[in-house]
Design a protein around this motif. Structure first.
Motif, PDB file in Angstrom:
ATOM      1  N   SER A  20       0.818  -1.213   0.000  1.00 19.87           N
ATOM      2  CA  SER A  20       0.000   0.000   0.000  1.00 19.87           C
ATOM      3  C   SER A  20       0.852   1.264   0.000  1.00 19.87           C
ATOM      4  O   SER A  20       0.358   2.341   0.279  1.00 19.87           O
ATOM      5  N   ASN A  21       2.158   1.095  -0.263  1.00 20.97           N
ATOM      6  CA  ASN A  21       3.075   2.236  -0.350  1.00 20.97           C
ATOM      7  C   ASN A  21       3.143   3.047   0.935  1.00 20.97           C
ATOM      8  O   ASN A  21       3.418   4.240   0.905  1.00 20.97           O
ATOM      9  N   ILE A  22       2.858   2.421   2.057  1.00 17.00           N
ATOM     10  CA  ILE A  22       3.020   3.089   3.353  1.00 17.00           C
ATOM     11  C   ILE A  22       4.456   2.851   3.822  1.00 17.00           C
ATOM     12  O   ILE A  22       4.851   1.711   4.077  1.00 17.00           O
ATOM     13  N   PRO A  23       5.262   3.899   3.908  1.00 17.47           N
ATOM     14  CA  PRO A  23       6.679   3.700   4.246  1.00 17.47           C
ATOM     15  C   PRO A  23       6.934   3.578   5.744  1.00 17.47           C
ATOM     16  O   PRO A  23       6.139   4.018   6.577  1.00 17.47           O
ATOM     17  N   LEU A  24       8.064   2.970   6.059  1.00 14.09           N
ATOM     18  CA  LEU A  24       8.628   3.026   7.401  1.00 14.09           C
ATOM     19  C   LEU A  24       9.669   4.139   7.400  1.00 14.09           C
ATOM     20  O   LEU A  24      10.587   4.128   6.578  1.00 14.09           O
ATOM     21  N   VAL A  25       9.518   5.096   8.295  1.00  9.23           N
ATOM     22  CA  VAL A  25      10.454   6.212   8.397  1.00  9.23           C
ATOM     23  C   VAL A  25      11.375   5.958   9.593  1.00  9.23           C
ATOM     24  O   VAL A  25      10.911   5.842  10.730  1.00  9.23           O
ATOM     25  N   PHE A  26      12.683   5.878   9.330  1.00 14.67           N
ATOM     26  CA  PHE A  26      13.663   5.568  10.376  1.00 14.67           C
ATOM     27  C   PHE A  26      14.369   6.840  10.846  1.00 14.67           C
ATOM     28  O   PHE A  26      14.881   7.614  10.034  1.00 14.67           O
ATOM     29  N   ILE A  27      14.408   7.024  12.176  1.00 16.47           N
ATOM     30  CA  ILE A  27      15.041   8.191  12.787  1.00 16.47           C
ATOM     31  C   ILE A  27      16.141   7.701  13.733  1.00 16.47           C
ATOM     32  O   ILE A  27      15.898   6.886  14.619  1.00 16.47           O
ATOM     33  N   HIS A  28      17.349   8.209  13.538  1.00 16.10           N
ATOM     34  CA  HIS A  28      18.512   7.755  14.307  1.00 16.10           C
ATOM     35  C   HIS A  28      18.566   8.389  15.698  1.00 16.10           C
ATOM     36  O   HIS A  28      17.749   9.239  16.057  1.00 16.10           O
ATOM     37  N   GLY A  29      19.573   7.984  16.467  1.00 19.78           N
ATOM     38  CA  GLY A  29      19.748   8.484  17.825  1.00 19.78           C
ATOM     39  C   GLY A  29      20.776   9.597  17.928  1.00 19.78           C
ATOM     40  O   GLY A  29      21.347  10.051  16.930  1.00 19.78           O
ATOM     41  N   TRP A  30      21.027  10.011  19.165  1.00 22.38           N
ATOM     42  CA  TRP A  30      21.916  11.145  19.420  1.00 22.38           C
ATOM     43  C   TRP A  30      23.342  10.842  18.955  1.00 22.38           C
ATOM     44  O   TRP A  30      23.871   9.746  19.151  1.00 22.38           O
ATOM     45  N   GLY A  31      23.952  11.865  18.333  1.00 29.13           N
ATOM     46  CA  GLY A  31      25.360  11.796  17.968  1.00 29.13           C
ATOM     47  C   GLY A  31      25.668  11.044  16.693  1.00 29.13           C
ATOM     48  O   GLY A  31      26.792  11.104  16.206  1.00 29.13           O
ATOM     49  N   LEU A  32      24.676  10.325  16.133  1.00 31.78           N
ATOM     50  CA  LEU A  32      24.939   9.478  14.985  1.00 31.78           C
ATOM     51  C   LEU A  32      24.211  10.018  13.757  1.00 31.78           C
ATOM     52  O   LEU A  32      23.959  11.215  13.668  1.00 31.78           O
ATOM     53  N   ASN A  33      23.860   9.170  12.815  1.00 32.72           N
ATOM     54  CA  ASN A  33      23.160   9.625  11.620  1.00 32.72           C
ATOM     55  C   ASN A  33      22.439   8.452  10.965  1.00 32.72           C
ATOM     56  O   ASN A  33      22.512   7.312  11.445  1.00 32.72           O
ATOM     57  N   LYS A 151      35.005  14.381  18.857  1.00 34.74           N
ATOM     58  CA  LYS A 151      35.153  13.024  18.338  1.00 34.74           C
ATOM     59  C   LYS A 151      35.383  12.010  19.461  1.00 34.74           C
ATOM     60  O   LYS A 151      34.848  10.902  19.430  1.00 34.74           O
ATOM     61  N   LYS A 152      36.178  12.387  20.453  1.00 33.85           N
ATOM     62  CA  LYS A 152      36.430  11.489  21.577  1.00 33.85           C
ATOM     63  C   LYS A 152      35.142  11.231  22.362  1.00 33.85           C
ATOM     64  O   LYS A 152      34.911  10.112  22.840  1.00 33.85           O
ATOM     65  N   THR A 153      34.309  12.261  22.489  1.00 34.93           N
ATOM     66  CA  THR A 153      33.034  12.108  23.190  1.00 34.93           C
ATOM     67  C   THR A 153      32.139  11.111  22.465  1.00 34.93           C
ATOM     68  O   THR A 153      31.499  10.252  23.094  1.00 34.93           O
ATOM     69  N   LEU A 154      32.070  11.215  21.139  1.00 31.97           N
ATOM     70  CA  LEU A 154      31.246  10.300  20.365  1.00 31.97           C
ATOM     71  C   LEU A 154      31.771   8.871  20.445  1.00 31.97           C
ATOM     72  O   LEU A 154      30.989   7.910  20.501  1.00 31.97           O
ATOM     73  N   GLU A 155      33.085   8.712  20.465  1.00 28.38           N
ATOM     74  CA  GLU A 155      33.678   7.383  20.622  1.00 28.38           C
ATOM     75  C   GLU A 155      33.257   6.770  21.958  1.00 28.38           C
ATOM     76  O   GLU A 155      32.916   5.586  22.038  1.00 28.38           O
ATOM     77  N   GLY A 156      33.279   7.589  23.003  1.00 24.57           N
ATOM     78  CA  GLY A 156      32.864   7.111  24.314  1.00 24.57           C
ATOM     79  C   GLY A 156      31.402   6.724  24.343  1.00 24.57           C
ATOM     80  O   GLY A 156      31.017   5.747  24.988  1.00 24.57           O
TER      81      GLY A 156
END
Length: 271
Positions: A20-33, A151-156
């Motif tokens: 029926s062409n109803i999509p799933l929309v995916f939303i990522h979390g903090w710090g990522l993409n 960058k170090k914060t995201l690694e952690g």
């Protein structure tokens, strides 16, 4: 800045299946993409239409700035970009966004799926009945680290997300390789969006939701403790849930096959 957030569409490859062409929309979390969803998309695209959208200031929308980085404004931007009825799947902070979308646009959100998410991420120890969540000291540490080394914060943060997983090193490597396809967000964007995890509390709003709602958890998740699951049960008594027994904060990475099976089976009931 463009007028609208950039979205990426992945039409189903199964032309013989009526979705029926109803999509799933995916939303990522903090710090990522949105790249973090690529392994999931590769499998689910066989059966359903998929849309991914990066939060303002992240991924493909790294140059899309918000003067007021509120949950309502983020939800408004995403709904405007998607522009059609859909099932929303939000991971972690993305789960908060998906829930706000369901509250703000009930005619556009046909169903909602939250992954390793909570209506209130911050621990509330002063309440009569304490609410399990992220300790304030942990968020304070992230704010301080952001000002010193983004960058170090995201690694952690990646290590915390995989903590408890039986394949922690591989999970961290997989997530890192996926999200590093895009530039690192600015310190300002990371700080602004981190405040959503600190300040947003949707617990009292959940009773307004009547749409199909699925909650997915990792039993070993340190950011959304298993003690919170039973309390969320009480807030959303008509929702469905699934707990991945040996998963942490990213079950779609550590338990991809099981995750895809659970999500697709549930979504197809509401397509």
């Amino acid at each position: 800045m463009s007028n609208s957030l950039t979205t990426t569409r992945y039409p189903t490859k199964n032309n013989h299946k009526d979705t029926s062409n109803i999509p799933l929309v995916f939303i990522h979390g903090w710090g990522l993409n949105s790249a973090v969803w690529q392994p999931t998309i590769k499998i689910l695209q066989q059966d359903v239409d998929i849309i991914t959208v990066d939060l303002p200031g992240f991924g493909l929308n790294i140059n899309h700035k918000l003067n007021d980085y509120s949950l309502e404004n983020v939800a408004n931007e995403i709904q405007s970009a998607v522009g059609m009825p859909a099932i929303y799947v939000g991971w972690s902070l993305g789960g908060l966004v998906a829930t706000q979308l369901a509250l703000s646009f009930p005619e556009k959100v046909l169903a909602c799926v939250t992954v390793a998410s909570s209506p209130c991420f911050l621990s509330q120890e002063r309440e009569a009945s304490s609410w399990p969540g992220i300790l304030p000291s942990v968020l304070t540490m992230f704010y301080q680290q952001l000002a010193q080394d983004t960058k170090k914060t995201l690694e952690g943060f990646l290590k915390i997300q995989a903590m408890g997983s039986p394949n922690i090193r591989q999970d961290i490597k997989t997530i890192r390789n996926l999200v590093m396809q895009y530039p690192v967000p600015t310190e300002q964007t990371l700080s602004d969006s981190l405040q959503l995890l600190e300040k947003v509390d949707l617990r009292n709003d959940l009773s307004r939701l009547t749409l199909p709602f699925l909650r997915l958890y990792g039993r070993l998740d340190s950011l959304v403790p298993k003690a919170a699951i039973a309390q969320i049960d009480d807030l959303l008594p008509n929702s469905d849930k699934h707990i991945f027994d040996k998963a942490s904060h990213a079950p779609f990475i550590s338990h991809g096959d099981e995750f895809n099976e659970v999500l697709l089976s549930w979504a197809q009931k509401h397509l």
